[in-house]
Design a protein around this motif. Sequence first.
Motif, short mmCIF file in Angstrom:
data_model
loop_
_atom_site.label_atom_id
_atom_site.label_comp_id
_atom_site.label_asym_id
_atom_site.label_seq_id
_atom_site.Cartn_x
_atom_site.Cartn_y
_atom_site.Cartn_z
N TRP A 187 0.82 -1.21 0.00
CA TRP A 187 0.00 0.00 0.00
C TRP A 187 0.86 1.27 0.00
N LEU A 188 2.08 1.11 0.49
CA LEU A 188 2.95 2.27 0.71
C LEU A 188 3.15 3.15 -0.54
N PRO A 189 3.49 2.54 -1.68
CA PRO A 189 3.73 3.39 -2.85
C PRO A 189 2.46 4.06 -3.39
N LEU A 190 1.29 3.54 -3.02
CA LEU A 190 0.05 4.10 -3.53
C LEU A 190 -0.44 5.29 -2.71
N ALA A 191 0.01 5.35 -1.48
CA ALA A 191 -0.58 6.33 -0.55
C ALA A 191 -0.04 7.72 -0.77
N SER A 192 -0.96 8.70 -0.62
CA SER A 192 -0.47 10.07 -0.71
C SER A 192 -0.08 10.58 0.69
N LYS A 193 -0.56 9.93 1.71
CA LYS A 193 -0.12 10.27 3.06
C LYS A 193 0.12 8.99 3.85
N VAL A 194 1.14 9.01 4.66
CA VAL A 194 1.45 7.85 5.50
C VAL A 194 1.47 8.30 6.96
N TYR A 195 0.66 7.66 7.78
CA TYR A 195 0.62 8.00 9.20
C TYR A 195 1.10 6.81 10.01
N VAL A 196 1.64 7.09 11.17
CA VAL A 196 2.04 6.03 12.09
C VAL A 196 1.39 6.31 13.44
N LEU A 197 0.79 5.27 14.02
CA LEU A 197 0.20 5.41 15.35
C LEU A 197 1.13 4.74 16.35
N GLU A 198 1.68 5.55 17.23
CA GLU A 198 2.61 5.03 18.23
C GLU A 198 2.33 5.69 19.56
N ASP A 199 2.27 4.89 20.58
CA ASP A 199 2.04 5.39 21.93
C ASP A 199 0.82 6.33 22.00
N VAL A 205 4.35 10.56 8.38
CA VAL A 205 5.69 10.30 7.82
C VAL A 205 5.81 11.16 6.57
N LYS A 206 6.55 12.24 6.69
CA LYS A 206 6.65 13.19 5.57
C LYS A 206 7.54 12.63 4.46
N ASP A 207 8.62 11.98 4.86
CA ASP A 207 9.59 11.50 3.88
C ASP A 207 9.67 9.97 3.94
N VAL A 208 8.92 9.33 3.04
CA VAL A 208 8.86 7.86 3.05
C VAL A 208 10.23 7.26 2.69
N VAL A 209 10.91 7.91 1.76
CA VAL A 209 12.22 7.39 1.34
C VAL A 209 13.18 7.35 2.53
N LYS A 210 13.18 8.45 3.29
CA LYS A 210 14.06 8.52 4.46
C LYS A 210 13.66 7.45 5.50
N ALA A 211 12.32 7.30 5.65
CA ALA A 211 11.83 6.31 6.62
C ALA A 211 12.24 4.90 6.22
N LEU A 212 12.24 4.66 4.91
CA LEU A 212 12.67 3.34 4.43
C LEU A 212 14.17 3.15 4.69
N LYS A 213 14.91 4.23 4.47
CA LYS A 213 16.35 4.19 4.67
C LYS A 213 16.68 3.92 6.15
N ASP A 214 15.95 4.63 7.01
CA ASP A 214 16.21 4.48 8.45
C ASP A 214 15.58 3.23 9.06
N VAL A 250 -3.53 -1.74 -11.64
CA VAL A 250 -3.84 -1.10 -12.91
C VAL A 250 -4.27 0.36 -12.68
N LEU A 251 -3.57 1.03 -11.79
CA LEU A 251 -3.86 2.43 -11.46
C LEU A 251 -2.58 3.22 -11.50
N LYS A 252 -2.72 4.54 -11.56
CA LYS A 252 -1.52 5.37 -11.46
C LYS A 252 -1.24 5.63 -9.99
N PRO A 253 -0.17 5.12 -9.44
CA PRO A 253 0.11 5.41 -8.04
C PRO A 253 0.54 6.86 -7.82
N GLN A 254 0.48 7.29 -6.56
CA GLN A 254 0.86 8.67 -6.23
C GLN A 254 2.36 8.87 -6.47
N GLN A 255 2.70 10.05 -6.91
CA GLN A 255 4.13 10.35 -7.11
C GLN A 255 4.71 10.87 -5.80
#
Lengths: 255, 235
Positions: A187-199, A205-214, A250-255
């Motif tokens: 789902w990650l590449p399709l989403a225009s916003k990514v949220y995390v629920l913690e505590d 998550v503003k920068d998914v690439v960075k989050a993947l890296k970290d 078969v959709l255009k994912p979010q850039q």
Amino acid sequence: MALCLEDAWFKYDEYVLKGASICLSEGELAILLGPMGSGKSTLLYALANLLPLEKGRITLDGEPFREEDRKKVGIVFQDPEDQFFNVTVFDEIAYSLRALGFSDHEVESKVKAVASKLGIENLLYKNPFKLSYGQKKLVALASVLVYEPKYLLVDEPTSNLDKVSYGKVMSLIAERGALVTTHEVDWLPLASKVYVLEDGKVREVKDVVKALKDRSLPVPLPTSWEVLIETLGPERALDIMREKARKLTVLKPQQ
Amino acid sequence: MNLFDRVLKPLNEELGEAALALNYKSRPPKYPWLYLASLLASTALTANYFFSAILVSPISVFVLKDRRLRKPLAVTAAFSAVVSLPILVLNSYKFVNFNFRVFSSTALGLYLASLVGWDGLVVALKDVGLPTEIALALRSLPSQLYSFLHDLNTLVIARKARGFDLSYRKLWELLATAIGSLLVKGMIKSHRASMALKARGLAFITSKRYTFPTIISVIALGVSVLGVVLGGRLV
């Protein structure tokens, strides 16, 4: 135009939501990630105004949520059986349409249309409790998609689905937008916003690439993803994942 | 084949179907005044049940003619007869009286459900002031009963698959120990179902769609509840 939950506090035995805030804009696909038991489902119930919050505010298009706004918000539960209360799949899907006052003819055509989209036409006159888990998931989704709510909240929609249904469900949800809780990284590449629920709190998550890296996302990445990130770097890996998601839905994912 | 396979499983299935049969949609009302009169007779005059029987019989015939209504009625009557067996030993008059009351009120209740549909009934009750939470619980009751029995079935099968001894004595032990966890599970499921109902419809149904038969049925239900509570002491 958005459905928002602001500063929500809720507890069962202990606090699950501790000042959680989240917004879903119309037509947007947002995903909510979080460790098991972090309160993702509770957050969806709260956003749909189904829980008595200790503190917090739910607004719909800038106005406080009213009872008559319920038809604008659809929620699909994680366990489909939890939301069945009718004799046949047809009645289950038709329930909200009948409640909204559609004629029998309209009800029938709408039910058949959504059933055909999800490939469950052959189940329409079966007992929903007697279906397989994957089929139940499709019926639960159809029962909400059928009345076209403005905002859709979906709890783990693609768990336990076969590959064909997986793609269908993903594309249907991505096409119209929703807030999706999931453990599936597809789902990650399709989403225009990514949220995390913690505590008990939600962070975006503003920068998914960075989050993947970290490796800071609270979802386990499949080995194939790990290898891609390791060898090509997170940016290129995300591009490849987008391509995969494009093929799947078969959709255009979010850039 | 053990006790579960021979007795409990078919009974479980019958009960499940009976519960789901309650769920069906409304049909055009038939003889609502006759229904009301019979209901009054069966509940308020059950002390004189031979007299009530004459009034209730047209409704019973109507119910027995309908295949979908016949099954829940038969299951309820059979259950009622079994649980009231000890009364038979003590007082046969009370045994007949008890079973007659159960049979007639079930027949009338089923007729009522078929008149306005379970949904119609619940919405009408909500409209006359029944708290929403109770209305939601009532609406999901038939399907939740089915779900409860389904869980029971799964639990017994799971025990069997793990090699548990399911002889007569052991089976009853298992059922006795399982009932608590099944009830807790049932409560959680009912809560979720009531949330789904709230989200998907009961909140936005308007009472405009329920008119004459609903009003009659709600009055009748009220009288019925009173009659059952007072149990024939009105005469």
